[in-house]
Design a protein around this motif. Sequence first.
Motif, PDB file in Angstrom:
ATOM      1  N   LEU A 188      -1.614  19.442  11.570  1.00 54.99           N
ATOM      2  CA  LEU A 188      -2.541  18.847  10.603  1.00 54.99           C
ATOM      3  C   LEU A 188      -3.019  19.825   9.521  1.00 54.99           C
ATOM      4  CD1 LEU A 188      -4.716  16.297  12.615  1.00 54.99           C
ATOM      5  CD2 LEU A 188      -3.667  15.897  10.390  1.00 54.99           C
ATOM      6  N   ALA A 238      -1.014  13.076  10.914  1.00 50.90           N
ATOM      7  CA  ALA A 238      -1.805  12.132  10.130  1.00 50.90           C
ATOM      8  C   ALA A 238      -1.542  10.727  10.654  1.00 50.90           C
ATOM      9  CB  ALA A 238      -1.464  12.223   8.644  1.00 50.90           C
ATOM     10  N   ILE A 239      -2.610  10.080  11.081  1.00 47.48           N
ATOM     11  CA  ILE A 239      -2.512   8.757  11.696  1.00 47.48           C
ATOM     12  C   ILE A 239      -2.062   7.738  10.640  1.00 47.48           C
ATOM     13  CG2 ILE A 239      -3.929   6.963  12.776  1.00 47.48           C
ATOM     14  CD1 ILE A 239      -3.352   9.278  14.602  1.00 47.48           C
ATOM     15  N   ARG A 250     -18.426  -5.882  11.472  1.00 50.69           N
ATOM     16  CA  ARG A 250     -19.170  -5.079  12.454  1.00 50.69           C
ATOM     17  C   ARG A 250     -20.633  -4.926  12.064  1.00 50.69           C
ATOM     18  NH1 ARG A 250     -18.518   0.828  15.275  1.00 50.69           N
ATOM     19  NH2 ARG A 250     -17.569  -0.450  16.864  1.00 50.69           N
ATOM     20  N   GLY A 271      -8.641 -12.012  11.934  1.00 51.41           N
ATOM     21  CA  GLY A 271      -8.147 -10.881  12.715  1.00 51.41           C
ATOM     22  C   GLY A 271      -9.121  -9.719  12.716  1.00 51.41           C
ATOM     23  N   TYR A 285     -11.054   4.515  19.600  1.00 53.10           N
ATOM     24  CA  TYR A 285     -10.333   5.749  19.300  1.00 53.10           C
ATOM     25  C   TYR A 285     -10.372   6.554  20.601  1.00 53.10           C
ATOM     26  CZ  TYR A 285     -10.545   4.784  14.245  1.00 53.10           C
ATOM     27  OH  TYR A 285     -10.409   4.253  12.988  1.00 53.10           O
ATOM     28  N   MET A 299      -5.350  -6.164  -0.627  1.00 52.80           N
ATOM     29  CA  MET A 299      -4.499  -5.641   0.447  1.00 52.80           C
ATOM     30  C   MET A 299      -4.603  -4.128   0.623  1.00 52.80           C
ATOM     31  SD  MET A 299      -2.889  -7.610   2.450  1.00 52.80           S
ATOM     32  CE  MET A 299      -1.451  -6.741   3.100  1.00 52.80           C
ATOM     33  N   LEU A 306      -3.779 -10.890  12.744  1.00 54.40           N
ATOM     34  CA  LEU A 306      -3.404  -9.955  11.677  1.00 54.40           C
ATOM     35  C   LEU A 306      -1.900 -10.013  11.396  1.00 54.40           C
ATOM     36  CD1 LEU A 306      -5.604  -6.865  12.673  1.00 54.40           C
ATOM     37  CD2 LEU A 306      -5.959  -8.429  10.743  1.00 54.40           C
ATOM     38  N   LEU A 342      -5.874 -13.136   8.304  1.00 53.59           N
ATOM     39  CA  LEU A 342      -6.214 -11.715   8.181  1.00 53.59           C
ATOM     40  C   LEU A 342      -7.710 -11.494   8.384  1.00 53.59           C
ATOM     41  CD1 LEU A 342      -3.978 -10.727   5.117  1.00 53.59           C
ATOM     42  CD2 LEU A 342      -3.623 -10.109   7.520  1.00 53.59           C
ATOM     43  N   PRO A 353      -5.258  15.101   5.425  1.00 53.78           N
ATOM     44  CA  PRO A 353      -4.774  13.717   5.327  1.00 53.78           C
ATOM     45  C   PRO A 353      -5.896  12.679   5.316  1.00 53.78           C
ATOM     46  CG  PRO A 353      -3.378  14.960   6.810  1.00 53.78           C
ATOM     47  CD  PRO A 353      -4.558  15.853   6.473  1.00 53.78           C
ATOM     48  N   PHE A 371     -10.248   2.963   7.913  1.00 54.20           N
ATOM     49  CA  PHE A 371      -9.343   3.646   6.986  1.00 54.20           C
ATOM     50  C   PHE A 371     -10.236   4.379   6.002  1.00 54.20           C
ATOM     51  CE2 PHE A 371      -7.053   3.672   2.885  1.00 54.20           C
ATOM     52  CZ  PHE A 371      -6.007   4.478   3.258  1.00 54.20           C
ATOM     53  N   GLN A 399      -8.963  -3.239   5.425  1.00 53.61           N
ATOM     54  CA  GLN A 399      -9.684  -2.823   6.640  1.00 53.61           C
ATOM     55  C   GLN A 399     -11.198  -2.911   6.449  1.00 53.61           C
ATOM     56  OE1 GLN A 399      -7.490  -0.897   4.904  1.00 53.61           O
ATOM     57  NE2 GLN A 399      -5.922  -0.047   6.254  1.00 53.61           N
ATOM     58  N   LEU A 437     -13.733   0.376  18.753  1.00 55.67           N
ATOM     59  CA  LEU A 437     -13.294  -0.647  17.801  1.00 55.67           C
ATOM     60  C   LEU A 437     -13.543  -2.043  18.371  1.00 55.67           C
ATOM     61  CD1 LEU A 437      -9.802   0.876  16.939  1.00 55.67           C
ATOM     62  CD2 LEU A 437     -12.032   1.609  16.121  1.00 55.67           C
ATOM     63  N   PHE A 451       0.880  -1.164   0.000  1.00 52.71           N
ATOM     64  CA  PHE A 451       0.000   0.000   0.000  1.00 52.71           C
ATOM     65  C   PHE A 451       0.920   1.217   0.000  1.00 52.71           C
ATOM     66  CE2 PHE A 451      -2.244   3.349   2.385  1.00 52.71           C
ATOM     67  CZ  PHE A 451      -3.275   3.555   1.496  1.00 52.71           C
ATOM     68  N   TRP A 473     -13.283  -5.503   8.428  1.00 51.69           N
ATOM     69  CA  TRP A 473     -13.767  -5.217   9.787  1.00 51.69           C
ATOM     70  C   TRP A 473     -15.152  -4.566   9.738  1.00 51.69           C
ATOM     71  CZ3 TRP A 473     -15.072  -0.787  12.551  1.00 51.69           C
ATOM     72  CH2 TRP A 473     -15.233  -0.952  13.930  1.00 51.69           C
ATOM     73  N   ALA A 493     -13.750  -7.182  18.183  1.00 52.38           N
ATOM     74  CA  ALA A 493     -12.393  -6.830  18.597  1.00 52.38           C
ATOM     75  C   ALA A 493     -11.426  -7.261  17.506  1.00 52.38           C
ATOM     76  CB  ALA A 493     -12.050  -7.524  19.910  1.00 52.38           C
ATOM     77  N   LEU A 494     -10.462  -6.414  17.233  1.00 50.10           N
ATOM     78  CA  LEU A 494      -9.391  -6.794  16.301  1.00 50.10           C
ATOM     79  C   LEU A 494      -8.480  -7.805  16.982  1.00 50.10           C
ATOM     80  CD1 LEU A 494      -8.644  -3.180  15.123  1.00 50.10           C
ATOM     81  CD2 LEU A 494      -9.461  -5.015  13.627  1.00 50.10           C
ATOM     82  N   ASP A 495      -8.082  -8.819  16.235  1.00 53.44           N
ATOM     83  CA  ASP A 495      -7.153  -9.827  16.762  1.00 53.44           C
ATOM     84  C   ASP A 495      -5.796  -9.572  16.106  1.00 53.44           C
ATOM     85  OD1 ASP A 495      -5.570 -12.047  17.162  1.00 53.44           O
ATOM     86  OD2 ASP A 495      -7.199 -13.501  16.899  1.00 53.44           O
ATOM     87  N   MET A 516      -4.090   0.412  12.373  1.00 48.69           N
ATOM     88  CA  MET A 516      -4.950  -0.123  11.313  1.00 48.69           C
ATOM     89  C   MET A 516      -4.815   0.631   9.987  1.00 48.69           C
ATOM     90  SD  MET A 516      -6.630  -2.866  11.701  1.00 48.69           S
ATOM     91  CE  MET A 516      -8.044  -2.831  10.595  1.00 48.69           C
ATOM     92  N   TYR A 517      -4.424   1.894  10.045  1.00 47.96           N
ATOM     93  CA  TYR A 517      -4.400   2.700   8.814  1.00 47.96           C
ATOM     94  C   TYR A 517      -3.391   2.168   7.793  1.00 47.96           C
ATOM     95  CZ  TYR A 517      -7.432   6.214  10.942  1.00 47.96           C
ATOM     96  OH  TYR A 517      -8.498   6.858  11.515  1.00 47.96           O
ATOM     97  N   THR A 518      -2.289   1.662   8.295  1.00 44.16           N
ATOM     98  CA  THR A 518      -1.215   1.214   7.384  1.00 44.16           C
ATOM     99  C   THR A 518      -0.646  -0.118   7.851  1.00 44.16           C
ATOM    100  OG1 THR A 518       0.231   2.666   8.659  1.00 44.16           O
ATOM    101  CG2 THR A 518      -0.486   3.486   6.518  1.00 44.16           C
ATOM    102  N   LEU A 519      -1.541  -1.025   8.252  1.00 43.47           N
ATOM    103  CA  LEU A 519      -1.062  -2.314   8.799  1.00 43.47           C
ATOM    104  C   LEU A 519      -0.317  -3.146   7.770  1.00 43.47           C
ATOM    105  CD1 LEU A 519      -3.978  -4.872   9.319  1.00 43.47           C
ATOM    106  CD2 LEU A 519      -4.150  -2.908   7.790  1.00 43.47           C
ATOM    107  N   GLN A 520      -0.486  -2.799   6.472  1.00 41.52           N
ATOM    108  CA  GLN A 520       0.229  -3.544   5.428  1.00 41.52           C
ATOM    109  C   GLN A 520       1.740  -3.476   5.626  1.00 41.52           C
ATOM    110  OE1 GLN A 520      -1.899  -0.971   4.898  1.00 41.52           O
ATOM    111  NE2 GLN A 520      -3.461  -1.498   3.383  1.00 41.52           N
TER     112      GLN A 520
END
Lengths: 531, 531
Positions: free
Chosen positions: B115, A403-404, B444, B497, A459, B433, A494, B494, B78, B51, B437, A484, A51, B440, A488-490, A433-437
């Motif tokens: 920001l 920027a997250i 949800r 996760g 958050y 990829m 991931l 994934l 951003p 994301f 996100q 979140l 990404f 999720w 729940a995210l695992d 999570m934004y850039t977990l790749q």
Amino acid sequence: MDAAANGAESLVHTLLDGGVDVCFTNPGTSEMHFVAALDRIEGMRCVLGLFEGVVTGAADGYYRMSGKPACTLLHLGPGLANGLANLHNARKAGSGIVNVVGDHATAHVALDAPLTSDIEGVARPMSHWVHTSRSADDIATDGARAVLEANAPPGRIATLILPADTAWNPVGRAPEAGSAARMAAQIAEARRRAPAEPEAVRAAAQALRGDGPTLLLLGGVALQPHALELAGRIAAKTGCTVMSEFYTARLARGAGRVAAPRLPYVIDAALKALAPFRRIVLVGTVRPVGFFAYPGKPGLLAPPGAELVTLASVDQDLEGALAALADACGATSTPPAGIPARAAAPGAALSGPLSPEGIAAVVAARLPEQAIVIDEAVTTGRGFGPATAGAAPHDWLTGMGGAIGFGLPVAVGAAIAAPDRKVLALEGDGSAMYTLQALWTIAREGLDVTTVIFANRSYKILHGELAGVGAGTPGPRATDMLTLDRPALDWVALARGMGVEAVRVDELGAFDKALRDALGRKGPALIEVVL
Amino acid sequence: MDAAANGAESLVHTLLDGGVDVCFTNPGTSEMHFVAALDRIEGMRCVLGLFEGVVTGAADGYYRMSGKPACTLLHLGPGLANGLANLHNARKAGSGIVNVVGDHATAHVALDAPLTSDIEGVARPMSHWVHTSRSADDIATDGARAVLEANAPPGRIATLILPADTAWNPVGRAPEAGSAARMAAQIAEARRRAPAEPEAVRAAAQALRGDGPTLLLLGGVALQPHALELAGRIAAKTGCTVMSEFYTARLARGAGRVAAPRLPYVIDAALKALAPFRRIVLVGTVRPVGFFAYPGKPGLLAPPGAELVTLASVDQDLEGALAALADACGATSTPPAGIPARAAAPGAALSGPLSPEGIAAVVAARLPEQAIVIDEAVTTGRGFGPATAGAAPHDWLTGMGGAIGFGLPVAVGAAIAAPDRKVLALEGDGSAMYTLQALWTIAREGLDVTTVIFANRSYKILHGELAGVGAGTPGPRATDMLTLDRPALDWVALARGMGVEAVRVDELGAFDKALRDALGRKGPALIEVVL
């Protein structure tokens, strides 16, 4: 420069001549000739990201730790767009990057094919310099210009757009002899930082001699060890306080180094921290402002009436400026103040609940010498500063643009720039999570990165911000937008999904053990800390 | 409109009055008053994405299936930048979206906080309309304008930037009575599609009467069932061929519907497919162009000398245009040609190796009635068209802008727009990829989405493109940039996760069973198909 067969090869030669030898990449069809050129020409390390935010964030991290630009390879407007948020962060951090963005062949742009967009328009808000090459013969010149722009202090974002035909067309003009040597000289000139103005040194010295509390507020390369030492001498001589701006591209910290505690993020705490000062001397930073605006609270954080004096701006020679200031203050030989001693190692394994204080104590105790800490832990990490002040010497990197999604990509670039140092990425679950790749790139390259995910499944920062801006307490819909936990995210799954071994802990002793395990060996690891 | 306490509430009321009642969101501090307003005002469904590319892609999918705009809520420059690639896709698809982007409070922008960026500049390349609200009192008018812009045919990207103080300040102006009814009338007017020009109808009819093969090439809402039926009548009467443009925002297909096979992606195949035609009548599409340029190959795909006649452009009344054309051709009552019969269901379970043909046969056999297929399968899915022509009636959605990462987010939006229909997302591993996100959000919201990941562990399309642009065969560095197999992504991990149950298959019978299982029940599922 060697002879180049086409525009793409010409650019690769130019980049290598300019010392740009790492390419973070997510290529597409329009970049295939550049990819092929990287095959034929030795010397460029290519690092694939899945990404584009990983790609640009990695280039930011690489610059912060190496001090020199990497290049990115991005696919037209949308590929560049995916990388913009981390280019924003890099720009605010003063990181130099050469973006190479492929475009359709020149004649094809007018046909408005699906991927056609205004690439220069996409680039401009986050770039200092944007240029589209017009022909294969122009690429050597354009590429050299991009490298020089990226090297200009403190480091700038240069975006070079490469229509596919300029890459694949043959180069008609023969390369000039001695281009590498000439380019090295040009880069040295481009990187030269202007000295502080004598008048600014005099004004800063006068401010430090004034009555009442004075703050020496540092940013940029004034946060490197030698500059900090000079600040410590000045503090010892004049009684001033030393601090750093809240976000720091690279802050040298730990036992034996002059401490420059970061300004607090939370508006009330920041106002309180600055309230005592009658004068603030700025070195490589600007007047402190609130990260956000809050109703009824000031945006400028310095107390009303405080005098602000700029010794040098972020693009100037900050160590030289501090040396001149130390000289003007008669502090050149004064032993520096504010050096934390090495904290005693804990006798036994740490245990207890997973409080921020406990986590900070574990991190402080286990941080290896010369670790690089990437801090995107947001709420959990907010109080880590004081607890880690006496840890082994290390660098502390934070997201300069707010920027997250900066953390994991910056960890990639930092690890590639400094392969002999351990990288510790402290991440909130929301921000990771934004850039977990990036985890996949960490696995592929076998990078020595330990990632800690603080899973508060929220958050959490926004719960505080909702109150901070006077928007009240969240009802069910707002709560849904700030949590979140459903599902729940695992993070163990991931991480494993991307090839990074991972463990989950929910108690401080287990965290201590997992962190020691991860830091005690080379290579990727992830720890999910369930809060 | 009800009375609004502040600008944020004013905007929520305006959006609801304008029929915008779904908000895809990834908010931050500057959007907190908008979030709080969503709590206090009933009627807006809020869907969180982790994301921003998920958020904007979901809005695209929502418009494609509902025909009406959703809004997004994004965090400054951003946050918007992270959503740009899918806004690019939405823009090319003619999807209407109202982006609400928070900004710093007006007075804070000048302070250049971390920001701060040129949000209008970030928005412009992918938006048809960009505006920054100046005061809380302006928000109702600005919001209404944004809704009207988004509704303009075929659907437009409207980006409204909301400085935090315009959201939190009280509204001084009382709401006007009857605003909802007035807005409904304005929206109906804004959505009105112009009829085809009589001269264009005459020219198209004349082209269809000419000698030699003629193509009726359809796009936009000409790919809906009634319009397709008219195209089939015209084809039966005149002998013309019916096709659709390569990418389709929403193509009605399957047994009992007039087939409009998509133009091939691969340049040589596309040239070959168009070579026979002496005339091409364009309905809701433009002259066909190559997706990319290739050295020595044309960018315009129609054969030299072919006559191109535009019946109506994508923003016009395409069904009406086809009805007028059918009338002019005397085909109004002609039974339509080109309707595939329902393919016979396979007698037994399918088995064998995982060839594209075998996979296509399974998909064709198992596709439920009225399924929504999101196709980002890239290389694997390229040949699915003919095999699925006789499947149960369904819609086929592809990425109109060519920006990778559209599939899973569009699946989110499509599932929310059409909760009673099964969504089948066909994804390449590389493409999934970019915006994984989205899984999720699918978990949800409990969306009825089956995701199939075709794991060839490669940017396989680029192997072909490298040869296609004449860049030769890949060496080790190029291969590294085009493969995802070191390490292999584990999509089962994934998915889990992110809370989506998943299975892995490596044989056709197992795929058939897994697909039947997933399609046979409601809710999220993922199948990793290892190729």
